[in-house]
Motif scaffolding. Structure first.
Motif, PDB file in Angstrom:
ATOM      1  N   ILE A  31      -4.029 -57.767   0.254  1.00 23.73           N
ATOM      2  CA  ILE A  31      -3.658 -57.303   1.346  1.00 23.73           C
ATOM      3  C   ILE A  31      -5.256 -56.544   2.010  1.00 23.73           C
ATOM      4  N   GLU A  32      -5.666 -56.672   2.731  1.00 24.24           N
ATOM      5  CA  GLU A  32      -6.588 -56.562   3.582  1.00 24.24           C
ATOM      6  C   GLU A  32      -6.591 -54.636   4.310  1.00 24.24           C
ATOM      7  N   ASN A  33      -7.292 -53.570   3.773  1.00 29.20           N
ATOM      8  CA  ASN A  33      -7.263 -52.430   4.764  1.00 29.20           C
ATOM      9  C   ASN A  33      -8.407 -51.808   5.454  1.00 29.20           C
ATOM     10  N   THR A  34      -7.460 -51.332   6.291  1.00 31.23           N
ATOM     11  CA  THR A  34      -9.943 -51.541   7.168  1.00 31.23           C
ATOM     12  C   THR A  34      -8.644 -49.877   7.899  1.00 31.23           C
ATOM     13  N   VAL A  35      -9.791 -48.838   7.476  1.00 32.71           N
ATOM     14  CA  VAL A  35      -9.396 -47.458   7.897  1.00 32.71           C
ATOM     15  C   VAL A  35     -10.947 -47.020   9.037  1.00 32.71           C
ATOM     16  N   LEU A  36     -10.527 -46.634  10.396  1.00 36.29           N
ATOM     17  CA  LEU A  36     -11.693 -46.206  11.214  1.00 36.29           C
ATOM     18  C   LEU A  36     -11.814 -44.553  10.787  1.00 36.29           C
ATOM     19  N   LEU A  37     -12.255 -44.182   9.421  1.00 38.16           N
ATOM     20  CA  LEU A  37     -12.023 -43.034   9.264  1.00 38.16           C
ATOM     21  C   LEU A  37     -12.717 -41.626  10.074  1.00 38.16           C
ATOM     22  N   LYS A  38     -14.258 -41.696  10.734  1.00 40.59           N
ATOM     23  CA  LYS A  38     -14.872 -41.098  10.780  1.00 40.59           C
ATOM     24  C   LYS A  38     -15.608 -41.184  12.546  1.00 40.59           C
ATOM     25  N   SER A  39     -15.809 -40.500  13.479  1.00 39.84           N
ATOM     26  CA  SER A  39     -16.852 -41.147  14.623  1.00 39.84           C
ATOM     27  C   SER A  39     -16.395 -39.974  14.908  1.00 39.84           C
ATOM     28  N   LEU A  40     -18.293 -39.722  15.484  1.00 40.20           N
ATOM     29  CA  LEU A  40     -18.202 -38.645  16.759  1.00 40.20           C
ATOM     30  C   LEU A  40     -18.086 -39.326  18.273  1.00 40.20           C
TER      31      LEU A  40
END
Length: 234
Positions: free
Chosen positions: A206-215
């Motif tokens: 299982i591959e999890n991808t998290v978009l955690l932080k952005s401006l």
């Protein structure tokens, strides 16, 4: 590798911005960082890779796995590589750096950067840098050096922006090979953060991808998951 999913787009990177791509030991999330670099070059940017982890030949093979041909891109004048392996490759776009005396590394890197800026007329081009990898810098020189180098980069980055240079940077790190507190510090100085993690069990990967932080305006955190089912051998 398929083109990067639009879902993984973290928004427009601001001038001088830092995108951190942090992956775990069972993940191929580093490909996301390579794909960001590839896309920017295809849009007309100039790429600079700092190679810290493997010899140039292997770096080329790994990025080719992600759909990016370093050799062809460098020969076309769209890419330079700063090589901390200090290899004599015969490639004119590869700049070897002697790392024996660590007190001279940052001045040597700055000198090479000035050569690259002059040779490729970078003041009139968007520049995207990539450190591949931060954990390679940590293994070579330790935490104190890495933090000092990143602080020097932040200072230099602001000076370049004031001088009219349009640029941003991708940091790629295998977080399982560095201390947790150091990883937290790297997240704190990064403007955009993508985390990936591979989880292996008896039934699947299982591959999890998290978009955690952005401006990016209106950004909200998101999590994506892909599953590679196990194949049962007869």
């Amino acid at each position: 590798m398929r083109p990067m999913r639009e879902d993984f787009d973290i928004g427009r990177i601001i001038p001088g911005g830092i995108l951190l791509v942090s992956y775990g030991q069972y993940s191929l999330g580093w490909k996301i960082g390579v794909d960001y670099l590839k896309r920017e070059i295809e849009r007309g940017a100039f790429g600079i890779i700092m190679n810290t982890t493997v010899p140039i030949r292997k770096l080329c093979e790994r990025t080719r796995l992600a759909g990016f041909d370093i050799l062809e891109t460098g020969k076309r004048g769209q890419l330079a590589v700063i090589d901390l392996f200090n290899e004599q490759t015969g490639l004119d776009f590869v700049y070897p750096i002697d790392t024996v005396d660590r007190t001279l590394i940052i001045p040597r890197i700055e000198k090479v950067m000035e050569e690259i800026q002059a040779r490729y007329n970078l003041k009139n081009r968007r520049v995207v840098g990539a450190i591949a990898t931060l954990d390679g810098l940590y293994e070579l020189f330790g935490e104190k050096f890495l933090k000092n180098m990143m602080r020097q980069y932040l200072i230099r980055s602001e000076r370049l922006l004031r001088d009219g240079y349009d640029h941003w940077t991708i940091l790629i790190v295998n977080r399982d090979t560095i201390p947790q507190e150091l990883h937290s510090w790297i997240i704190s100085i990064s403007d955009y953060v993508i985390l990936t993690e591979g989880i292996v069990n008896r039934e699947s990967l299982i591959e999890n991808t998290v978009l955690l932080k952005s401006l990016a305006p209106g950004f909200s955190q998101r999590v994506f998951q892909t599953t590679v089912p196990a194949k049962k051998l007869q």
